[in-house]
Design a protein around this motif. Structure first.
Motif, PDB file in Angstrom:
ATOM      1  N   GLN A 200       0.819  -1.214   0.000  1.00 16.35           N
ATOM      2  CA  GLN A 200       0.000   0.000   0.000  1.00 16.35           C
ATOM      3  C   GLN A 200       0.852   1.262   0.000  1.00 16.35           C
ATOM      4  O   GLN A 200       0.463   2.288  -0.567  1.00 16.35           O
ATOM      5  N   SER A 201       2.029   1.200   0.619  1.00 15.49           N
ATOM      6  CA  SER A 201       2.864   2.396   0.746  1.00 15.49           C
ATOM      7  C   SER A 201       3.374   2.908  -0.596  1.00 15.49           C
ATOM      8  O   SER A 201       3.848   4.045  -0.678  1.00 15.49           O
ATOM      9  N   LEU A 202       3.265   2.106  -1.639  1.00 16.26           N
ATOM     10  CA  LEU A 202       3.795   2.515  -2.942  1.00 16.26           C
ATOM     11  C   LEU A 202       2.902   3.526  -3.657  1.00 16.26           C
ATOM     12  O   LEU A 202       3.314   4.063  -4.691  1.00 16.26           O
ATOM     13  N   HIS A 203       1.719   3.782  -3.147  1.00 16.43           N
ATOM     14  CA  HIS A 203       0.906   4.839  -3.759  1.00 16.43           C
ATOM     15  C   HIS A 203       1.230   6.158  -3.051  1.00 16.43           C
ATOM     16  O   HIS A 203       0.987   6.299  -1.852  1.00 16.43           O
ATOM     17  N   PRO A 204       1.779   7.143  -3.769  1.00 18.43           N
ATOM     18  CA  PRO A 204       2.237   8.379  -3.111  1.00 18.43           C
ATOM     19  C   PRO A 204       1.155   9.099  -2.325  1.00 18.43           C
ATOM     20  O   PRO A 204       1.431   9.625  -1.234  1.00 18.43           O
ATOM     21  N   LEU A 205      -0.071   9.154  -2.834  1.00 17.93           N
ATOM     22  CA  LEU A 205      -1.130   9.836  -2.103  1.00 17.93           C
ATOM     23  C   LEU A 205      -1.481   9.082  -0.832  1.00 17.93           C
ATOM     24  O   LEU A 205      -1.701   9.674   0.230  1.00 17.93           O
ATOM     25  N   ALA A 206      -1.552   7.754  -0.947  1.00 15.24           N
ATOM     26  CA  ALA A 206      -1.851   6.935   0.220  1.00 15.24           C
ATOM     27  C   ALA A 206      -0.774   7.108   1.284  1.00 15.24           C
ATOM     28  O   ALA A 206      -1.059   7.296   2.471  1.00 15.24           O
TER      29      ALA A 206
ATOM     30  N   GLU B   9       0.786   4.400 -11.336  1.00 15.99           N
ATOM     31  CA  GLU B   9       0.708   5.418 -10.284  1.00 15.99           C
ATOM     32  C   GLU B   9       1.655   5.149  -9.123  1.00 15.99           C
ATOM     33  O   GLU B   9       1.817   6.004  -8.253  1.00 15.99           O
ATOM     34  N   LEU B  10       2.258   3.985  -9.103  1.00 20.43           N
ATOM     35  CA  LEU B  10       2.998   3.552  -7.918  1.00 20.43           C
ATOM     36  C   LEU B  10       4.475   3.907  -7.996  1.00 20.43           C
ATOM     37  O   LEU B  10       5.103   3.771  -9.040  1.00 20.43           O
TER      38      LEU B  10
END
Length: 316
Positions: free
Chosen positions: A70-76, A208-209
């Motif tokens: 999950q950490s690979l999505h910058p917004l997340a 996106e990742l």
């Protein structure tokens, strides 16, 4: 084994109690009694795969792997860094997540809906900007979907490798469909309902990742400087190695994590199976007369359904 080794029952009891308190918190016994003992309809019947997956010790490995993915999505990840408090109160965060998963998986339909409503309420309030100025909002269905698919994929894969009784391919598809019920309730639009759809959805996010400094910092915290006592570092290392081994190769490089297939098929698999077996042994459901603190399902996840992982915020 407990019959032949003096003191082994006491060791098991002490270890099980300690694990349960870490995962469930000081109100764990009370919450478990309410979740399992309150009469009424449930979202999931006793024969549903979600109950099997979420009740197994493999969730320790799956949950940690889900956080890394999950950490690979910058917004997340920006939302996690700004709002989750994962460093300041990691055990409280784990306990709230565990409670959410246990409630939606095993609790009454009314309690499950209330748990979801609390999370959605927090999501509405969590918003901000990344270091580059991009806006994020925890209630954004697109971000909710990313957290959902990363989590579901990690959980079923962990159970397939480390579960006490791996399910059939059809049952794992059923698990994805069960989790779609929870995802929809949280605001995910058209969540995947089998593993083929799940894989397609994850692939759609690939562009996106990337690993931001916040993601790299989270990986260091979770893998190199975990919030566990010194005596627990070796068992935790086995869980961490298993979690990394679940990640697809394309997710390793950005987080600077190794990919050694031969070692993962042997040493890592052995270590992961060993530590989950120990956890399962310690936390196995006790007879009714046994102390309540150490009985009940293992519901340990660290994946993010009930805690803000960039999109999902704590219900507590």
């Amino acid at each position: 084994m407990e019959r032949w080794i003096p003191g082994m029952s006491a060791v098991r009891e002490r270890l099980g109690k300690g694990l349960f308190q870490r995962v469930a918190g000081p109100s764990g016994g009370e919450n478990r009694a309410r979740i399992h003992g309150t009469p009424g309809p449930r979202w999931f019947g006793e024969d549903r795969p979600v109950r099997t997956v979420h009740g197994d010790a493999s969730m320790f490995i799956g949950g940690l792997s889900a956080l890394l993915l999950q950490s690979l999505h910058p917004l997340a990840m920006s939302a996690v860094a700004a709002h989750s408090g994962y460093k300041g109160d990691p055990w409280g965060r784990l306990q709230r997540t565990s409670l959410f998963l246990a409630t939606t998986t095993y609790g009454t339909a009314d309690d499950a809906q209330r748990a979801v409503d609390r999370v959605r309420g927090v999501h509405q309030r969590v918003r901000g900007r990344t270091a580059t100025g991009a806006e994020y909002h925890a209630a954004d269905p697109h971000l909710l979907a990313w957290v959902h698919v990363a989590e579901v994929d990690s959980f079923w894969r962990a159970h397939r490798l480390y579960g006490a009784h791996p399910l059939t391919p059809a049952d794992y598809d059923g698990y994805v469909a069960d989790m779609a019920r929870v995802g929809s309730a949280l605001g995910v639009v058209d969540p995947p309902r089998d593993r083929a759809e799940l894989a397609e959805r994850i692939e759609a996010y690939r562009a996106e990742l990337r690993a931001t400094p916040e993601a790299e910092e989270a990986a260091r915290f979770l893998l190199r400087h975990p919030p566990v006592p010194l005596a627990a570092r070796l068992p935790y290392a086995a869980i961490a190695a298993g979690a990394v081994s679940l990640l697809p190769p394309w997710a390793r490089g950005p987080l600077r994590l190794p990919y050694v297939p031969a070692l993962e098929r042997t040493g890592v698999r052995w270590a992961g199976s060993g530590i989950t077996s120990v956890i399962r042994w310690a936390m196995v459901r006790r007879p009714p007369e046994a102390p309540a603190e150490t009985s009940g399902h293992v519901a340990p996840p660290v994946g993010g359904q009930g805690e803000h992982d960039g999109q999902r915020a704590s219900q507590g």
